[in-house]
Design a protein around this motif. Structure first.
Motif, PDB file in Angstrom:
ATOM      1  N   GLY A 124     -14.710 -13.555   3.994  1.00 23.68           N
ATOM      2  CA  GLY A 124     -16.111 -13.496   3.576  1.00 23.68           C
ATOM      3  C   GLY A 124     -16.574 -12.154   3.069  1.00 23.68           C
ATOM      4  O   GLY A 124     -17.665 -12.054   2.488  1.00 23.68           O
TER       5      GLY A 124
ATOM      6  N   GLN B 268     -16.527 -18.650   4.169  1.00 24.72           N
ATOM      7  CA  GLN B 268     -17.493 -18.715   5.269  1.00 24.72           C
ATOM      8  C   GLN B 268     -16.910 -18.137   6.570  1.00 24.72           C
ATOM      9  O   GLN B 268     -17.553 -18.187   7.617  1.00 24.72           O
ATOM     10  CB  GLN B 268     -17.936 -20.156   5.488  1.00 24.72           C
ATOM     11  CG  GLN B 268     -18.683 -20.740   4.291  1.00 24.72           C
ATOM     12  CD  GLN B 268     -19.083 -22.191   4.507  1.00 24.72           C
ATOM     13  OE1 GLN B 268     -19.736 -22.531   5.500  1.00 24.72           O
ATOM     14  NE2 GLN B 268     -18.697 -23.057   3.580  1.00 24.72           N
ATOM     15  N   THR B 269     -15.696 -17.554   6.477  1.00 27.10           N
ATOM     16  CA  THR B 269     -15.051 -16.952   7.652  1.00 27.10           C
ATOM     17  C   THR B 269     -15.017 -15.440   7.495  1.00 27.10           C
ATOM     18  O   THR B 269     -15.123 -14.897   6.391  1.00 27.10           O
ATOM     19  CB  THR B 269     -13.603 -17.453   7.803  1.00 27.10           C
ATOM     20  OG1 THR B 269     -12.807 -16.951   6.710  1.00 27.10           O
ATOM     21  CG2 THR B 269     -13.553 -18.979   7.807  1.00 27.10           C
ATOM     22  N   GLU B 270     -14.862 -14.757   8.617  1.00 29.72           N
ATOM     23  CA  GLU B 270     -14.830 -13.290   8.593  1.00 29.72           C
ATOM     24  C   GLU B 270     -13.645 -12.780   7.775  1.00 29.72           C
ATOM     25  O   GLU B 270     -13.741 -11.763   7.078  1.00 29.72           O
ATOM     26  CB  GLU B 270     -14.741 -12.761  10.034  1.00 29.72           C
ATOM     27  CG  GLU B 270     -14.929 -11.257  10.135  1.00 29.72           C
ATOM     28  CD  GLU B 270     -15.034 -10.782  11.574  1.00 29.72           C
ATOM     29  OE1 GLU B 270     -14.927  -9.555  11.785  1.00 29.72           O
ATOM     30  OE2 GLU B 270     -15.215 -11.623  12.476  1.00 29.72           O
TER      31      GLU B 270
ATOM     32  N   GLN C  82     -22.524 -19.132   5.306  1.00 27.15           N
ATOM     33  CA  GLN C  82     -22.683 -20.186   6.322  1.00 27.15           C
ATOM     34  C   GLN C  82     -24.116 -20.732   6.281  1.00 27.15           C
ATOM     35  O   GLN C  82     -24.336 -21.945   6.355  1.00 27.15           O
ATOM     36  CB  GLN C  82     -22.390 -19.623   7.712  1.00 27.15           C
ATOM     37  CG  GLN C  82     -20.930 -19.315   7.969  1.00 27.15           C
ATOM     38  CD  GLN C  82     -20.729 -18.451   9.204  1.00 27.15           C
ATOM     39  OE1 GLN C  82     -21.632 -18.315  10.035  1.00 27.15           O
ATOM     40  NE2 GLN C  82     -19.563 -17.842   9.332  1.00 27.15           N
ATOM     41  N   HIS C  83     -25.082 -19.826   6.132  1.00 23.78           N
ATOM     42  CA  HIS C  83     -26.496 -20.224   6.067  1.00 23.78           C
ATOM     43  C   HIS C  83     -26.761 -21.117   4.850  1.00 23.78           C
ATOM     44  O   HIS C  83     -27.586 -22.038   4.910  1.00 23.78           O
ATOM     45  CB  HIS C  83     -27.370 -18.964   6.010  1.00 23.78           C
ATOM     46  CG  HIS C  83     -28.831 -19.242   5.897  1.00 23.78           C
ATOM     47  ND1 HIS C  83     -29.572 -19.782   6.932  1.00 23.78           N
ATOM     48  CD2 HIS C  83     -29.691 -19.077   4.854  1.00 23.78           C
ATOM     49  CE1 HIS C  83     -30.833 -19.938   6.539  1.00 23.78           C
ATOM     50  NE2 HIS C  83     -30.933 -19.515   5.286  1.00 23.78           N
ATOM     51  N   ARG C  84     -26.027 -20.861   3.754  1.00 20.11           N
ATOM     52  CA  ARG C  84     -26.242 -21.617   2.518  1.00 20.11           C
ATOM     53  C   ARG C  84     -25.160 -22.678   2.302  1.00 20.11           C
ATOM     54  O   ARG C  84     -24.954 -23.150   1.173  1.00 20.11           O
ATOM     55  CB  ARG C  84     -26.273 -20.658   1.319  1.00 20.11           C
ATOM     56  CG  ARG C  84     -27.424 -19.649   1.356  1.00 20.11           C
ATOM     57  CD  ARG C  84     -27.929 -19.330  -0.023  1.00 20.11           C
ATOM     58  NE  ARG C  84     -28.471 -20.492  -0.706  1.00 20.11           N
ATOM     59  CZ  ARG C  84     -28.824 -20.499  -1.996  1.00 20.11           C
ATOM     60  NH1 ARG C  84     -28.673 -19.416  -2.725  1.00 20.11           N
ATOM     61  NH2 ARG C  84     -29.303 -21.598  -2.567  1.00 20.11           N
ATOM     62  N   ALA C  85     -24.470 -23.050   3.360  1.00 16.43           N
ATOM     63  CA  ALA C  85     -23.343 -23.991   3.238  1.00 16.43           C
ATOM     64  C   ALA C  85     -23.751 -25.284   2.535  1.00 16.43           C
ATOM     65  O   ALA C  85     -22.946 -25.878   1.785  1.00 16.43           O
ATOM     66  CB  ALA C  85     -22.758 -24.289   4.613  1.00 16.43           C
TER      67      ALA C  85
ATOM     68  N   GLN D 162     -14.500 -23.060   1.817  1.00 18.11           N
ATOM     69  CA  GLN D 162     -14.454 -23.013   3.283  1.00 18.11           C
ATOM     70  C   GLN D 162     -14.035 -21.623   3.765  1.00 18.11           C
ATOM     71  O   GLN D 162     -14.609 -21.078   4.714  1.00 18.11           O
ATOM     72  CB  GLN D 162     -13.478 -24.067   3.821  1.00 18.11           C
ATOM     73  CG  GLN D 162     -13.855 -25.503   3.470  1.00 18.11           C
ATOM     74  CD  GLN D 162     -15.248 -25.867   3.949  1.00 18.11           C
ATOM     75  OE1 GLN D 162     -15.611 -25.603   5.101  1.00 18.11           O
ATOM     76  NE2 GLN D 162     -16.043 -26.447   3.068  1.00 18.11           N
TER      77      GLN D 162
ATOM     78  N   GLN E 270     -20.089 -13.703   4.905  1.00 21.31           N
ATOM     79  CA  GLN E 270     -19.825 -14.991   5.550  1.00 21.31           C
ATOM     80  C   GLN E 270     -21.071 -15.567   6.228  1.00 21.31           C
ATOM     81  O   GLN E 270     -21.281 -16.778   6.222  1.00 21.31           O
ATOM     82  CB  GLN E 270     -18.664 -14.872   6.558  1.00 21.31           C
ATOM     83  CG  GLN E 270     -18.862 -13.897   7.688  1.00 21.31           C
ATOM     84  CD  GLN E 270     -18.392 -12.476   7.343  1.00 21.31           C
ATOM     85  OE1 GLN E 270     -18.177 -12.162   6.173  1.00 21.31           O
ATOM     86  NE2 GLN E 270     -18.242 -11.649   8.360  1.00 21.31           N
ATOM     87  N   GLY E 271     -21.914 -14.699   6.806  1.00 23.66           N
ATOM     88  CA  GLY E 271     -23.135 -15.196   7.455  1.00 23.66           C
ATOM     89  C   GLY E 271     -24.079 -15.856   6.473  1.00 23.66           C
ATOM     90  O   GLY E 271     -24.587 -16.957   6.721  1.00 23.66           O
TER      91      GLY E 271
END
Length: 483
Positions: free
Chosen positions: A229, A224-226, A237-240, A221, A233-234
């Motif tokens: 990450g 996925q944050t700045e 998040q896209h591949r979460a 988790q 992180q982007g």
């Protein structure tokens, strides 16, 4: 299911950190749940000599000017098949796997780990070396990040899982390396292996692997944050949907206070008294005053900002003044190493500092200390806090990553009892004053022998083995293979 496990380090052959411990223990646990595994590793200096009768399988033309010999043996102390990439010009060197003796990174690391990544892919398509081919390739950290890319380049039927052990280490290199590594020019873009104008091994792994794993649910988790990450992180998040966090385990045979060959005495949860003997022996070994009731704080770590050990230096004086002792083993930032050495000069007989890597001593510290200090600013998983739990050495940790997932804090009830779920102490935030307060709380519990024994017992009864984790990995592999 046939699995090729690709790594840049593995215990007991070559170790710089937790990746080696994971690589040594996870394949064994996966074998026990029915997988057919081979491990792939570069043949660094001295590794062939540590292995039993390496057998030459043949050679692979990896790049136009690089032909590597591939040897098969077994990982020492196991029956696990181990494949070694023998190319002396790249791997037979003084120093560590990533750094030369003066601590700088090897300038040809892109080629050294490009070869590792490409050999993994070449073994995953029909080849002249062996009929065994993996259904799935498990890659670990940036050093293997190009493997999922090469698998696609070769149109391999094998699926790939890419494990992130620490996102801070990314393997970002000058873009010119892409020609040397036979990477397609058209994939040098954000939807590919390019990362802010660099060729990034980590980006390739994150982008091209069929599934992503990391070493604790909380870290999955956090990345996925700045804040955690590191620029990825982007993409994460896209591949979460493809990302899973599975908490590492430890090798409970190597790390067992009842049988540990590095200890002068042995103990277990039902017979804790011998732990005091181990503490006394450690005090003698390191020149500490042999005071039995002095709380002994232990640190086994890289001495870096990430590990938060600058905070310990800031707040340790009142603890030492109050009678605590401190033992430190590790290496890292030269300025921090010097600060700890200075601390040892200021508190002779109370502080012992060993700069470097020493596996036997690390076992004795984990077993002999009372409290283990691990205030990491971020920690993908961490293993030392689990060694602490296993040895009844109570961890004081930051509330991050795998530390949050493996150590359960709590507060004393009005009746003076500790929660039955409590296994350590967790800092409320990452600040030196919070570390001081949390350590003082631990010392307060230590002063009450009944409470301390309860906490030690609860810590030692935690399941920190690989067995549960291996089942989670097996489930992940089955999901990947079914897509």
């Amino acid at each position: 299911m046939r699995l090729l496990f690709v790594t840049s380090e593995i215990f007991p052959l070559i170790k710089t950190g937790g990746l080696a411990d994971v690589s040594g223990a996870l394949p064994a646990a996966l074998t026990s749940v029915g997988l057919d595994i081979q491990i792939l590793l570069p043949a660094y200096r001295g590794i062939m000599a540590q292995c039993h009768a390496p057998r030459l399988l043949g050679s692979l033309q990896v790049f136009h000017d690089i032909r590597c010999d591939i040897y098969q043996t077994t990982l020492p102390g196991t029956q696990l098949p181990l494949l070694l990439i023998d190319y002396p010009a790249l791997y037979d060197r003084e120093g560590g796997p990533y750094h030369h003796p003066q601590q700088g990174e090897w300038q040809d690391n892109p080629l050294r780990f490009g070869v590792l990544s490409k050999v993994a892919a070449m073994l995953s398509v029909p080849n002249t070396l062996q009929s065994w081919q993996p259904d799935l390739v498990h890659c670990n950290d940036w050093q293997t990040g190009l493997t999922p890319y090469y698998l696609r380049q070769f149109s391999s039927a094998a699926k790939s899982v890419f494990s992130i052990h620490n996102l801070a280490f990314q393997g970002n290199f000058h873009a010119d390396w892409r020609m040397r590594l036979t990477l397609s020019e058209q994939d040098f873009q954000p939807a590919g292996y390019e990362f802010y104008g660099h060729l990034s091994f980590m980006k390739a792994g994150l982008y091209y692997a069929d599934a992503l794993a990391t070493v604790s649910p909380t870290y999955a988790q956090e990345i996925q944050t700045e804040q955690f990450g590191f620029g990825f992180q982007g993409l994460l998040q896209h591949r979460a949907q493809d990302l899973v966090g599975i908490l590492n385990g430890i090798d409970t045979q190597v790390w067992d206070p009842a049988t540990d060959p590095f200890l002068s005495a042995h103990f277990q949860v039902k017979q804790l008294s011998n732990k005091t003997l181990v503490k006394q022996a450690l005090q003698v070994e390191l020149g500490l005053q042999p005071i039995g009731d002095a709380p002994l704080l232990g640190v086994v770590s890289r001495l870096t900002h990430q590990k938060g050990l600058d905070m310990l230096i800031e707040i340790v004086d009142p603890l030492l003044t109050a009678g605590c002792q401190l033992v430190v083993l590790g290496s890292g930032e030269p300025a921090m190493e010097q600060q700890y050495l200075t601390l040892m000069q200021q508190y002779p007989g109370q502080v012992a500092v060993t700069i470097g890597y020493n596996e036997p001593l690390s076992h004795r510290i984990m077993a002999g200390a009372d409290i283990f200090v691990m205030p990491s600013r971020f920690e993908p998983c961490g293993l030392n806090q689990m060694y602490g739990l296993r040895y009844g050495t109570i961890p004081v940790v930051a509330n991050t990553g795998g530390l949050a997932d493996s150590v359960h804090g709590g507060t004393m009830g009005a009746d003076g009892k500790l929660p039955k779920t409590m296994t350590g102490l967790v800092m409320a935030d990452n600040h030196p004053s919070t570390l001081l307060v949390t350590l003082q709380q631990a010392i307060q519990i230590y002063a009450n022998s009944r409470q301390w024994k309860q906490l030690q017992t609860q810590a030692m009864q935690q399941d920190v083995s690989w067995q549960t984790s291996a089942k989670h990995y097996l489930s992940l592999y089955k999901n990947v293979m079914s897509v």
